[in-house]
Scaffold this active site. Sequence first.
Site, PDB file in Angstrom:
ATOM      1  N   GLU A  17      20.474  -7.015   8.424  1.00  0.00           N
ATOM      2  CA  GLU A  17      18.981  -6.743   7.911  1.00  0.00           C
ATOM      3  C   GLU A  17      18.274  -7.996   7.599  1.00  0.00           C
ATOM      4  O   GLU A  17      18.189  -8.075   6.294  1.00  0.00           O
ATOM      5  CB  GLU A  17      18.741  -5.579   6.977  1.00  0.00           C
ATOM      6  N   LYS A  43      19.195  -4.291  11.966  1.00  0.00           N
ATOM      7  CA  LYS A  43      18.163  -3.674  11.214  1.00  0.00           C
ATOM      8  C   LYS A  43      16.943  -4.767  11.085  1.00  0.00           C
ATOM      9  O   LYS A  43      16.747  -5.170   9.999  1.00  0.00           O
ATOM     10  CB  LYS A  43      18.570  -2.898   9.960  1.00  0.00           C
ATOM     11  N   ARG A  90      10.119   5.514  -7.258  1.00  0.00           N
ATOM     12  CA  ARG A  90       9.829   6.848  -6.319  1.00  0.00           C
ATOM     13  C   ARG A  90       9.798   8.028  -7.220  1.00  0.00           C
ATOM     14  O   ARG A  90       8.856   8.907  -7.150  1.00  0.00           O
ATOM     15  CB  ARG A  90      11.157   6.809  -5.335  1.00  0.00           C
ATOM     16  N   GLY A 129       9.564  -0.913   6.390  1.00  0.00           N
ATOM     17  CA  GLY A 129       9.102  -2.062   5.891  1.00  0.00           C
ATOM     18  C   GLY A 129       7.428  -2.046   5.708  1.00  0.00           C
ATOM     19  O   GLY A 129       6.619  -3.229   5.954  1.00  0.00           O
ATOM     20  N   GLY A 130       7.017  -0.979   4.619  1.00  0.00           N
ATOM     21  CA  GLY A 130       5.694  -0.794   4.343  1.00  0.00           C
ATOM     22  C   GLY A 130       4.718  -0.235   5.174  1.00  0.00           C
ATOM     23  O   GLY A 130       3.759   0.173   4.853  1.00  0.00           O
TER      24      GLY A 130
END
Length: 337
Positions: free
Chosen positions: A180, A222, A34, A266-267
Amino acid sequence: MSFADELRATALALSAPGKGILAADESTGTIGKRLASIGVENAIENRVALRELLFSAPGFEKYVSGVILFDETLRSTGKSGTSFAEMLRSRGVTPGIKVDAGTRALDASPNETFTQGLDGLAERCEEYYAMGARFAKWRAVLTIDEAKGLPSALALAENANALARYASACQSRGLVPIVEPEILMDGAHGIEVCGAVTRRVLDAVFSALRLHGVQLDGMILKPNMVTPGASAKTSANVDAEVARATVAALCDTVPPSVPGILFLSGGQSEEEATERLRLMNTTQKADRAPWTLSFSYGRALQASCLKAWGGKSENVSAAQAAFLDRCKSNSEASIRR
């Protein structure tokens, strides 16, 4: 010592209407990617600066109930010398901690993975509780590939059992587990296939949670949203289709005692994740959904903020404004109408 009442209270606080969770638990490698995207070195001082930018954003506690931290972040302090956990708690935001150790390939199905980190987990949870964390996160990853018959029964069983063992260990040490099970968006499958797989996965997960005696009103789910594969052809009305399919799958599989379903992004883009959440809370079926439907986003809260910051101290205010805008938009999207 029983943590039942505390777990229930924490899970309800994390699921408060109009609030969600900031996932700031990127590993050192992931946050490095990032930072690299904005030309910033992956050094601890830059990682700490980014987290402090987020956690000190004025008024973000109006929209965020909890923050998932990485181990390094939980042990870090801001410029004032105050730990990030205490900084969050002073603002009424609950600190959480990522406790899984990443994924590795299944020997019998190398195209699929299981999640590591169960060894010594109870002791780590005890330490994290003493450091101020009150919830935890564990991510399982599953893949859809119709040609190869994925996800396999083995991957479902391995990941569901690991999620249940993790959840039980967390609750025994006072941490609310965020469960998750993420079904990746990779592939060209249609939304109906994702819906069917999501039902299979959640059925397996909740069967395992019950088997391990997990307190369902002291946990958070999640999940992924029910979406077509990333390379599938989609209709112009795909956001509404995702919202309807997701709520339908959850109504079929998730027990009403679970207080909150806080989605991963998620994308999806920032805009997609927000709009689909908003539509979920306005669908007809949402009226009978007994749980809070909200967000636990990482990139979908931070992407614009990162671009605005660029690693420069003079851009902190602009970056915080971008972050708050995303928090506010998702807060509004999570309110049932």
